[in-house]
Motif scaffolding. Structure first.
Motif, PDB file in Angstrom:
ATOM      1  N   ASP A  37     -18.997 -12.225  32.157  1.00 52.36           N
ATOM      2  CA  ASP A  37     -19.151 -12.022  30.672  1.00 52.36           C
ATOM      3  C   ASP A  37     -20.591 -12.074  30.047  1.00 52.36           C
ATOM      4  O   ASP A  37     -20.562 -11.758  28.903  1.00 52.36           O
ATOM      5  CB  ASP A  37     -18.141 -12.696  30.028  1.00 52.36           C
ATOM      6  CG  ASP A  37     -18.484 -14.081  30.007  1.00 52.36           C
ATOM      7  OD1 ASP A  37     -19.329 -14.683  30.542  1.00 52.36           O
ATOM      8  OD2 ASP A  37     -17.570 -15.051  29.355  1.00 52.36           O
ATOM      9  N   ARG A  39     -22.258 -15.118  29.189  1.00 52.57           N
ATOM     10  CA  ARG A  39     -22.284 -16.263  28.779  1.00 52.57           C
ATOM     11  C   ARG A  39     -23.130 -17.420  29.524  1.00 52.57           C
ATOM     12  O   ARG A  39     -22.600 -18.052  29.894  1.00 52.57           O
ATOM     13  CB  ARG A  39     -20.825 -16.663  28.125  1.00 52.57           C
ATOM     14  CG  ARG A  39     -20.383 -15.775  27.108  1.00 52.57           C
ATOM     15  CD  ARG A  39     -18.998 -16.371  26.734  1.00 52.57           C
ATOM     16  NE  ARG A  39     -18.239 -15.145  25.817  1.00 52.57           N
ATOM     17  CZ  ARG A  39     -18.237 -15.003  24.816  1.00 52.57           C
ATOM     18  NH1 ARG A  39     -19.441 -15.712  23.891  1.00 52.57           N
ATOM     19  NH2 ARG A  39     -17.629 -14.168  24.243  1.00 52.57           N
ATOM     20  N   LYS A  66     -23.325  -7.966  26.994  1.00 57.60           N
ATOM     21  CA  LYS A  66     -23.414  -9.138  27.921  1.00 57.60           C
ATOM     22  C   LYS A  66     -24.966  -9.713  27.706  1.00 57.60           C
ATOM     23  O   LYS A  66     -25.132 -10.869  27.512  1.00 57.60           O
ATOM     24  CB  LYS A  66     -23.241  -9.089  29.191  1.00 57.60           C
ATOM     25  CG  LYS A  66     -21.673  -8.472  29.378  1.00 57.60           C
ATOM     26  CD  LYS A  66     -21.477  -8.033  30.906  1.00 57.60           C
ATOM     27  CE  LYS A  66     -20.105  -7.563  31.073  1.00 57.60           C
ATOM     28  NZ  LYS A  66     -19.564  -7.385  32.702  1.00 57.60           N
ATOM     29  N   ARG A  69     -25.469 -12.035  24.562  1.00 55.52           N
ATOM     30  CA  ARG A  69     -24.861 -13.365  24.595  1.00 55.52           C
ATOM     31  C   ARG A  69     -25.714 -14.457  25.385  1.00 55.52           C
ATOM     32  O   ARG A  69     -25.537 -15.326  25.097  1.00 55.52           O
ATOM     33  CB  ARG A  69     -23.206 -13.275  25.433  1.00 55.52           C
ATOM     34  CG  ARG A  69     -22.486 -12.230  24.793  1.00 55.52           C
ATOM     35  CD  ARG A  69     -21.120 -12.210  25.261  1.00 55.52           C
ATOM     36  NE  ARG A  69     -20.100 -11.408  24.908  1.00 55.52           N
ATOM     37  CZ  ARG A  69     -19.634 -10.329  25.554  1.00 55.52           C
ATOM     38  NH1 ARG A  69     -20.075 -10.349  26.989  1.00 55.52           N
ATOM     39  NH2 ARG A  69     -18.932  -9.513  25.195  1.00 55.52           N
TER      40      ARG A  69
END
Length: 250
Positions: A37, A39, A66, A69
């Motif tokens: 994801d 992160r 993505k 982030r």
């Protein structure tokens, strides 16, 4: 730490990224952004490779989300884009700009060529031996620059505002003659555009036309609509006999 992050639905971007990472140093940490994801936070002493495919001269929208982030603490970065022998337009500039905004320092960049996902005869068999040799040389020169503590950002092609690309208004479809609903396509779709309950159903608004489902189908049961195939073949065929050069920026 040495990190290697790639978004690679069909595998070519991953191949280039791994070659560069293996040349840079031992035991790189690999992160498949096609699945992750995004992160992630990085430290100042980290070296991070970011590798991305080019879709219509831009980065894939899910990848952009993505990347935004992530956070770097002046972490040093090598960026790479991989395109299908047409043009990478603003993609490399877009990648570098996002990462600089996230707190990273880009010190080397490259644009590599791979087989076009819509036309197997365009850049067929690439990346090949020559490409991998050039990727290795790129990594070695980037490492030399890093060892010299030269973290200056390279100037890369592209312009703002970026080239507009909204994707194609169609998605690969299931061929009723060969699709037996095994679900491989749904399991591997990076954006969840294919129904797991009925893999013959695809959400064209979610689909990014990465062609992963077509490439991975064990029965060759997914294809683009015939008229779309014909249009793409006509548009891309002039590129079939052209070998575009990889480009490097330091």
């Amino acid at each position: 730490m040495l990190y290697c992050l790639y978004y690679s639905p069909c595998g070519s971007t991953q191949e280039y990224a791994v070659k560069v990472a293996e040349t840079l140093g031992p035991n790189p940490i690999y992160v498949d952004l096609t699945r992750s994801d995004g992160r992630l936070d990085f430290q100042r002493e980290d070296i991070v490779i970011f590798a991305a495919p080019v879709y219509g001269g831009r980065l894939p929208v899910p990848l952009v989300e993505k990347l935004e982030r992530m956070r770097g603490d002046q972490s040093h970065v090598i960026t790479m884009v991989v395109y299908g022998n047409r043009a990478y337009d603003d993609a490399l500039l877009e990648l570098n700009s996002i990462l600089v905004g996230d707190g990273f320092e880009v010190f080397a960049s490259a644009a590599f060529v791979a087989r076009h996902v819509f036309h197997p005869e365009v850049a067929a068999d690439r990346p090949d031996k020559q490409d991998f040799q050039e990727a290795e040389a790129f990594a070695n020169r980037a490492k030399y620059k890093y060892d010299e503590m030269d973290y200056s950002e390279p100037k890369v092609p592209g312009s703002k505002p970026y080239r507009e690309f909204a994707g194609m208004p169609v998605a690969p479809i299931a061929d009723p003659a060969s699709c037996f609903k095994c679900g491989t396509c749904a399991t591997n779709c990076p954006v969840g555009a294919i129904s797991k309950e009925d893999p013959t159903q695809t959400d064209a608004l979610k689909c990014i036309d990465c062609m992963r489902c077509v490439q991975n189908c064990p029965s060759q049961g997914r294809v683009l609509p015939q008229k779309v195939q014909e249009m793409l073949l006509a548009k891309l065929s002039p590129l079939a006999g052209v070998r575009k050069a990889n480009e490097f920026f330091y």
